[in-house]
Enzyme design. Structure first.
Site, PDB file in Angstrom:
ATOM      1  N   GLU A 141      38.404 -22.208 -27.095  1.00 35.59           N
ATOM      2  CA  GLU A 141      37.845 -22.491 -25.890  1.00 35.59           C
ATOM      3  C   GLU A 141      36.171 -22.177 -25.976  1.00 35.59           C
ATOM      4  O   GLU A 141      35.799 -20.721 -26.187  1.00 35.59           O
ATOM      5  CB  GLU A 141      38.213 -21.204 -24.679  1.00 35.59           C
ATOM      6  CG  GLU A 141      39.654 -21.417 -24.492  1.00 35.59           C
ATOM      7  CD  GLU A 141      40.219 -21.831 -23.664  1.00 35.59           C
ATOM      8  OE1 GLU A 141      39.196 -22.629 -22.566  1.00 35.59           O
ATOM      9  OE2 GLU A 141      41.359 -23.232 -23.745  1.00 35.59           O
ATOM     10  N   CYS A 168      31.420 -19.941 -18.817  1.00 32.39           N
ATOM     11  CA  CYS A 168      31.195 -20.611 -19.484  1.00 32.39           C
ATOM     12  C   CYS A 168      30.984 -22.300 -18.502  1.00 32.39           C
ATOM     13  O   CYS A 168      30.481 -23.528 -19.088  1.00 32.39           O
ATOM     14  CB  CYS A 168      32.357 -20.922 -20.602  1.00 32.39           C
ATOM     15  SG  CYS A 168      33.804 -20.865 -19.319  1.00 32.39           S
TER      16      CYS A 168
HETATM   17  P1  NAD Z   1      30.757 -15.246 -29.700  1.00 32.99           P
HETATM   18  O1  NAD Z   1      30.978 -17.059 -30.269  1.00 32.99           O
HETATM   19  O2  NAD Z   1      28.983 -15.220 -29.751  1.00 32.99           O
HETATM   20  O3  NAD Z   1      31.025 -14.485 -29.812  1.00 32.99           O
HETATM   21  C1  NAD Z   1      32.757 -14.499 -29.332  1.00 32.99           C
HETATM   22  C2  NAD Z   1      33.713 -13.685 -30.016  1.00 32.99           C
HETATM   23  O4  NAD Z   1      33.459 -14.332 -31.134  1.00 32.99           O
HETATM   24  C3  NAD Z   1      32.861 -11.995 -30.136  1.00 32.99           C
HETATM   25  O5  NAD Z   1      34.468 -11.239 -29.701  1.00 32.99           O
HETATM   26  C4  NAD Z   1      32.904 -11.656 -31.265  1.00 32.99           C
HETATM   27  O6  NAD Z   1      32.456 -10.580 -32.650  1.00 32.99           O
HETATM   28  C5  NAD Z   1      33.418 -12.964 -32.040  1.00 32.99           C
HETATM   29  N1  NAD Z   1      32.604 -13.189 -33.561  1.00 32.99           N
HETATM   30  C6  NAD Z   1      31.465 -13.852 -33.685  1.00 32.99           C
HETATM   31  N2  NAD Z   1      30.923 -14.106 -34.486  1.00 32.99           N
HETATM   32  C7  NAD Z   1      32.013 -14.598 -35.791  1.00 32.99           C
HETATM   33  C8  NAD Z   1      32.516 -14.929 -36.664  1.00 32.99           C
HETATM   34  N3  NAD Z   1      31.894 -14.945 -37.589  1.00 32.99           N
HETATM   35  N4  NAD Z   1      34.068 -14.789 -37.178  1.00 32.99           N
HETATM   36  C9  NAD Z   1      34.987 -14.742 -36.243  1.00 32.99           C
HETATM   37  N5  NAD Z   1      34.151 -14.307 -35.033  1.00 32.99           N
HETATM   38  C10 NAD Z   1      33.055 -14.065 -34.691  1.00 32.99           C
HETATM   39  O7  NAD Z   1      30.494 -16.483 -28.283  1.00 32.99           O
HETATM   40  P2  NAD Z   1      28.964 -15.694 -27.123  1.00 32.99           P
HETATM   41  O8  NAD Z   1      27.627 -15.368 -27.370  1.00 32.99           O
HETATM   42  O9  NAD Z   1      29.797 -14.137 -26.623  1.00 32.99           O
HETATM   43  O10 NAD Z   1      29.810 -16.037 -26.232  1.00 32.99           O
HETATM   44  C11 NAD Z   1      29.337 -17.207 -25.135  1.00 32.99           C
HETATM   45  C12 NAD Z   1      29.762 -18.243 -25.440  1.00 32.99           C
HETATM   46  O11 NAD Z   1      31.087 -18.573 -24.930  1.00 32.99           O
HETATM   47  C13 NAD Z   1      29.402 -19.855 -25.271  1.00 32.99           C
HETATM   48  O12 NAD Z   1      28.826 -20.941 -25.245  1.00 32.99           O
HETATM   49  C14 NAD Z   1      30.258 -19.672 -24.171  1.00 32.99           C
HETATM   50  O13 NAD Z   1      29.817 -21.300 -22.648  1.00 32.99           O
HETATM   51  C15 NAD Z   1      31.506 -19.630 -24.110  1.00 32.99           C
HETATM   52  N6  NAD Z   1      32.414 -19.041 -23.569  1.00 32.99           N
HETATM   53  C16 NAD Z   1      33.449 -20.528 -23.117  1.00 32.99           C
HETATM   54  C17 NAD Z   1      34.603 -20.300 -22.662  1.00 32.99           C
HETATM   55  C18 NAD Z   1      35.802 -21.154 -22.331  1.00 32.99           C
HETATM   56  O14 NAD Z   1      36.764 -20.498 -21.466  1.00 32.99           O
HETATM   57  N7  NAD Z   1      35.489 -22.334 -22.906  1.00 32.99           N
HETATM   58  C19 NAD Z   1      34.532 -19.006 -21.213  1.00 32.99           C
HETATM   59  C20 NAD Z   1      33.563 -17.944 -21.528  1.00 32.99           C
HETATM   60  C21 NAD Z   1      32.710 -18.207 -22.696  1.00 32.99           C
END
Ligand code: NAD
Length: 473
Positions: free
Chosen positions: A219, A253
């Site tokens: 997602e 998002c």
């Molecule tokens: P992010 O990708 O930085 O982090 C999300 C999660 O991934 C966190 O729990 C983080 O600890 C983990 N993470 C970070 N680096 C990682 C790695 N190398 N390996 C595994 N896990 C890792 O995202 P964010 O900044 O927390 O969220 C914002 C983004 O999420 C935006 O792009 C937004 O559009 C998207 N988003 C999408 C939806 C959807 O339903 N499609 C919903 C909410 C947010």
């Protein structure tokens, strides 16, 4: 890697082993146990409304309580109730027709839990983004390991405590930590890995999961466009878009990322949106109903985007506000940008803040071409009073979901799938789609002691010849 991370990673591995053996010993939770699991989650939400809203508010600096109550807590409760209501029907085996040549017998699909699943959640809706996939996984009868975001530590710790109070560790558990823990988490041999977050990290998750052939739901994010057509009332569109762009201060998002309007209408639309948001949030800094930006890093990123557009010749429109107070409260006031340079970050990167660039278009085809030239977004919004025109826009574009004369709210329709396409992700959840994400549909053919297919075994003779001849027709 820190000692704490290393310890957490060891703990995760042992938790996975514990959950896997618990699943093996007890893999078919009946409908009543699953409903009981969902009731426990509902009760967790209902008993802790204040604690959850306060933790999120603490993490954001200020998070509108109204947003936390509706979009995080009530959303989870309603999602769980909807799942409970339909669970028996979703779980029931699905009988399939059997061709004459394969009769007598019975063909059906058993809907079985996939096993132990991992859920990685982001910070922007730190409770709901963890609990909504959890609802789906509990409905499907799975065991769950959850990794919430390190950027919302108070909410993640609270979630960990509440889950431990309501669920056995071998059934649902929360592990906390940053990217190092997340990376190790994504390498675990889950039966399914469900990730919500940025496209950039999503790519790393897909690679890590592929190593173990772990199926994923991704997602992700992206730039969700809105198109205003010439026949739609500007005021109505401004009201809808102003609300959607300011909800959670644009840290959603599916928030409209940029708006396309017929050439010449840019200023009229921009001024109308500013009027709307000024009415909704008369003073962003002191208005508790206007959410702050989650961290200094994101606050600086958003301001840098505005300044880059300004220095490239763009016009910046904001309601009157107290600049110093907004800064102190880590709030970016609602902002409209006109004439942003094509290569500016505001037009090339996901904004994730209360800033809306407006782009003029010469024709509807030019607008849909602009969208189709870019990665497929998570959502697309069209504001039009003409149904044919709406269909034209939908036919000419691709996106995870879409709203017609509305934005964001499509994701709260319980029976609609929620997910992306292409760069905005793959797989979907909510309602039965979520249940199916964590379900394996196992194909079964049942026969009696004797079945005519045995006549087709070697040594091949006349029966085989006759059947083959018929099947080739
Ligand atoms: P992010 O990708 O930085 O982090 C999300 C999660 O991934 C966190 O729990 C983080 O600890 C983990 N993470 C970070 N680096 C990682 C790695 N190398 N390996 C595994 N896990 C890792 O995202 P964010 O900044 O927390 O969220 C914002 C983004 O999420 C935006 O792009 C937004 O559009 C998207 N988003 C999408 C939806 C959807 O339903 N499609 C919903 C909410 C947010």
């Amino acid at each position: 890697m820190s000692d704490a991370d290393a310890k957490q990673i060891e703990r995760m591995k042992s938790l996975l082993a514990t959950q896997k053996s618990a699943f093996r010993a007890d893999s078919h939770r009946d409908v009543n146990r699953r409903k009981d699991d969902l009731d426990r989650l509902i009760s967790l939400c209902q008993k802790n409304v204040d604690a959850i809203a306060d933790a999120i508010c603490h993490d954001f600096g200020n998070r509108a309580r109204q947003e936390s109550v509706i979009a995080e807590i009530a959303f989870t409760i309603q999602d769980a109730k909807h799942t409970k209501k339909h669970l028996s029907k979703w779980m029931a085996p699905k009988r399939k027709p059997l061709p004459m040549t394969l009769q007598p017998g019975k063909a059906y699909v058993r809907r079985e839990p996939v096993g132990v699943v991992g859920i990685i959640a982001p910070w922007n809706y730190p409770f709901q983004m963890a609990t909504a996939p959890l609802v789906a996984a509990l409905g499907a009868g799975c065991r769950v390991m959850l990794k919430p975001s390190e950027h919302t530590p108070a909410t993640s710790e609270l979630l960990k405590t509440l889950i431990a109070e309501h669920f056995e560790e071998d059934h649902v558990t929360v592990v906390t930590g940053g990217p190092a823990v997340g990376e190790a988490f994504s390498k675990l041999k889950f039966d399914h890995l469900f990730y919500t977050g940025s496209t950039q990290v999503g790519r790393l998750i897909a690679l890590a999961a592929a190593e173990n052939l772990v199926p994923t739901t991704l997602e992700l994010g992206g730039k969700s466009p809105a198109i205003l057509t010439d026949n739609y009332p500007v005021r109505a569109a401004a009201k809808s878009l102003g609300w959607g762009k300011c909800y959670n201060a644009g840290q959603t998002c599916v928030a409209p990322d940029y708006l396309m309007v017929p050439n010449g209408k840019e200023r009229e639309v921009a001024e109308e949106i500013i009027r709307v948001v000024q009415h909704q949030h008369p003073e962003a800094a002191s208005d508790d109903a206007f959410t702050a930006i989650v961290s200094d890093r994101h606050y600086e990123r958003l301001n840098a985007m505005i300044e880059e557009a300004r220095s490239g010749g763009a016009e910046i429109l904001q309601p009157d506000h107290d600049v110093e107070a907004a800064k102190a409260a880590r709030k970016v006031p609602p902002t409209i940008i006109l004439n942003a340079p094509d290569d500016s970050k505001i037009l090339t990167e996901e904004i994730f803040g209360p800033i809306l660039p407006i782009i003029g278009y010469t024709s509807l085809d030019a607008a849909t071409n602009y969208i189709s030239d870019r990665p497929h977004p998570l959502a697309l919004y069209v504001y039009s009073s003409d149904k044919q025109q709406t269909q034209r826009v939908l036919n000419a574009t691709q996106s995870g979901g879409a709203g017609v004369n509305i934005n964001i709210v499509h994701l709260s329709v319980p029976d609609l799938p929620f997910g992306g396409v292409g760069a905005s992700g793959h797989g979907a959840y909510h309602g039965e789609y979520g249940f199916l994400t964590f379900t394996h549909e196992r194909a079964v053919l049942e026969t009696g002691k004797w079945h005519p297919s045995s006549l087709l075994a070697p040594p091949y003779g006349k029966v085989y010849e006759a059947v083959a001849k018929k099947q080739l027709k």
